[in-house]
Design a protein around this motif. Structure first.
Motif, short mmCIF file in Angstrom:
data_model
loop_
_atom_site.label_atom_id
_atom_site.label_comp_id
_atom_site.label_asym_id
_atom_site.label_seq_id
_atom_site.Cartn_x
_atom_site.Cartn_y
_atom_site.Cartn_z
N LEU A 37 0.83 -1.21 0.00
CA LEU A 37 0.00 0.00 0.00
C LEU A 37 0.87 1.26 0.00
O LEU A 37 0.61 2.21 -0.75
N LEU A 38 1.90 1.25 0.83
CA LEU A 38 2.77 2.42 0.90
C LEU A 38 3.58 2.59 -0.38
O LEU A 38 3.81 3.72 -0.83
N ILE A 71 2.04 2.58 16.23
CA ILE A 71 0.98 1.60 16.48
C ILE A 71 1.57 0.25 16.86
O ILE A 71 1.11 -0.39 17.80
N GLU A 72 2.61 -0.17 16.14
CA GLU A 72 3.19 -1.49 16.40
C GLU A 72 3.90 -1.57 17.74
O GLU A 72 4.09 -2.66 18.27
N LYS A 73 4.28 -0.45 18.31
CA LYS A 73 4.88 -0.46 19.65
C LYS A 73 3.82 -0.71 20.72
O LYS A 73 4.14 -1.09 21.83
N ARG A 74 2.55 -0.49 20.35
CA ARG A 74 1.48 -0.59 21.34
C ARG A 74 0.53 -1.76 21.11
O ARG A 74 -0.13 -2.21 22.03
N SER A 75 0.45 -2.24 19.89
CA SER A 75 -0.46 -3.35 19.60
C SER A 75 -0.01 -4.05 18.32
O SER A 75 0.93 -3.61 17.67
N THR A 76 -0.71 -5.09 17.97
CA THR A 76 -0.42 -5.82 16.74
C THR A 76 -1.53 -5.57 15.75
O THR A 76 -2.71 -5.70 16.08
N LEU A 77 -1.17 -5.18 14.55
CA LEU A 77 -2.17 -4.95 13.51
C LEU A 77 -2.59 -6.29 12.92
O LEU A 77 -1.75 -7.01 12.38
N PRO A 78 -3.87 -6.63 13.01
CA PRO A 78 -4.33 -7.91 12.50
C PRO A 78 -4.55 -7.93 10.99
O PRO A 78 -4.67 -9.00 10.41
N SER A 79 -4.63 -6.74 10.37
CA SER A 79 -4.95 -6.71 8.94
C SER A 79 -4.52 -5.38 8.34
O SER A 79 -4.33 -4.38 9.06
N ALA A 80 -4.42 -5.37 7.02
CA ALA A 80 -4.14 -4.12 6.30
C ALA A 80 -5.31 -3.15 6.47
O ALA A 80 -5.12 -1.94 6.53
N GLU A 81 -6.53 -3.69 6.56
CA GLU A 81 -7.70 -2.84 6.79
C GLU A 81 -7.56 -2.07 8.10
O GLU A 81 -7.94 -0.90 8.19
N LEU A 117 -5.81 -1.77 -1.94
CA LEU A 117 -5.77 -3.08 -1.30
C LEU A 117 -6.50 -4.11 -2.15
O LEU A 117 -6.04 -5.25 -2.29
N GLN A 118 -7.62 -3.73 -2.75
CA GLN A 118 -8.34 -4.64 -3.65
C GLN A 118 -7.44 -5.05 -4.83
O GLN A 118 -7.41 -6.21 -5.22
N LYS A 119 -6.71 -4.09 -5.38
CA LYS A 119 -5.80 -4.39 -6.50
C LYS A 119 -4.68 -5.33 -6.07
O LYS A 119 -4.32 -6.24 -6.79
N ILE A 120 -4.15 -5.08 -4.88
CA ILE A 120 -3.06 -5.91 -4.37
C ILE A 120 -3.53 -7.35 -4.18
O ILE A 120 -2.81 -8.30 -4.49
N ARG A 121 -4.75 -7.50 -3.69
CA ARG A 121 -5.28 -8.83 -3.41
C ARG A 121 -5.85 -9.53 -4.64
O ARG A 121 -6.10 -10.73 -4.59
#
Length: 133
Positions: A37-38, A71-81, A117-121
């Protein structure tokens, strides 16, 4: 008086420790989608608006990477969404929605990133064009 303060300190310390113990980088597949995405943003030639100012795609990517780190220092991102929701949709300082402008057309960044994200997937997503203009 000292005992209640000590008790409060201990409770706060345990809360902080418990909160930090669950923090971890996103799983490899999720991080791969976030990185894609980035990369799509950086190669898009689009501009990114945050808090009333327009920034080029490289500056936007740098900003979003800082938010991702935070964000990653505080929690885990479960998804790109969830990354889009927490980091790429609005300012955590002002609450104002981010926008993306491509060839003069402006749209909410959440919408732009969702399309990417739709294009990536999609099948052959790595070969899919990275911009929505």
């Amino acid at each position: 008086m000292a005992k209640p303060m000590l008790r409060t300190f201990i409770v706060l310390w345990f809360c902080l420790a418990a909160g930090l113990s669950g923090a971890a980088p996103a799983a490899a597949p999720v991080r791969g989608e976030i990185d894609a995405l980035l990369a799509a943003l950086q190669s898009s030639g689009c501009e990114f608006q945050r808090n009333g100012s327009w920034h080029n795609a490289a500056e936007a990517k740098t900003h979003l990477l800082r938010k991702l780190e935070y964000i990653e220092k505080r929690s885990t991102l479960p998804s790109a969404e969830k990354f889009i929701e927490l980091a790429a949709s609005s300012s955590s300082a002002s609450g104002r929605a981010y926008e993306v402008r491509c060839n003069g057309a402006v749209q909410p960044s959440a919408q732009w990133f969702g399309k990417q994200l739709q294009k990536i997937r999609a099948p052959g997503g790595a070969d899919a064009p990275s911009t929505t203009r």
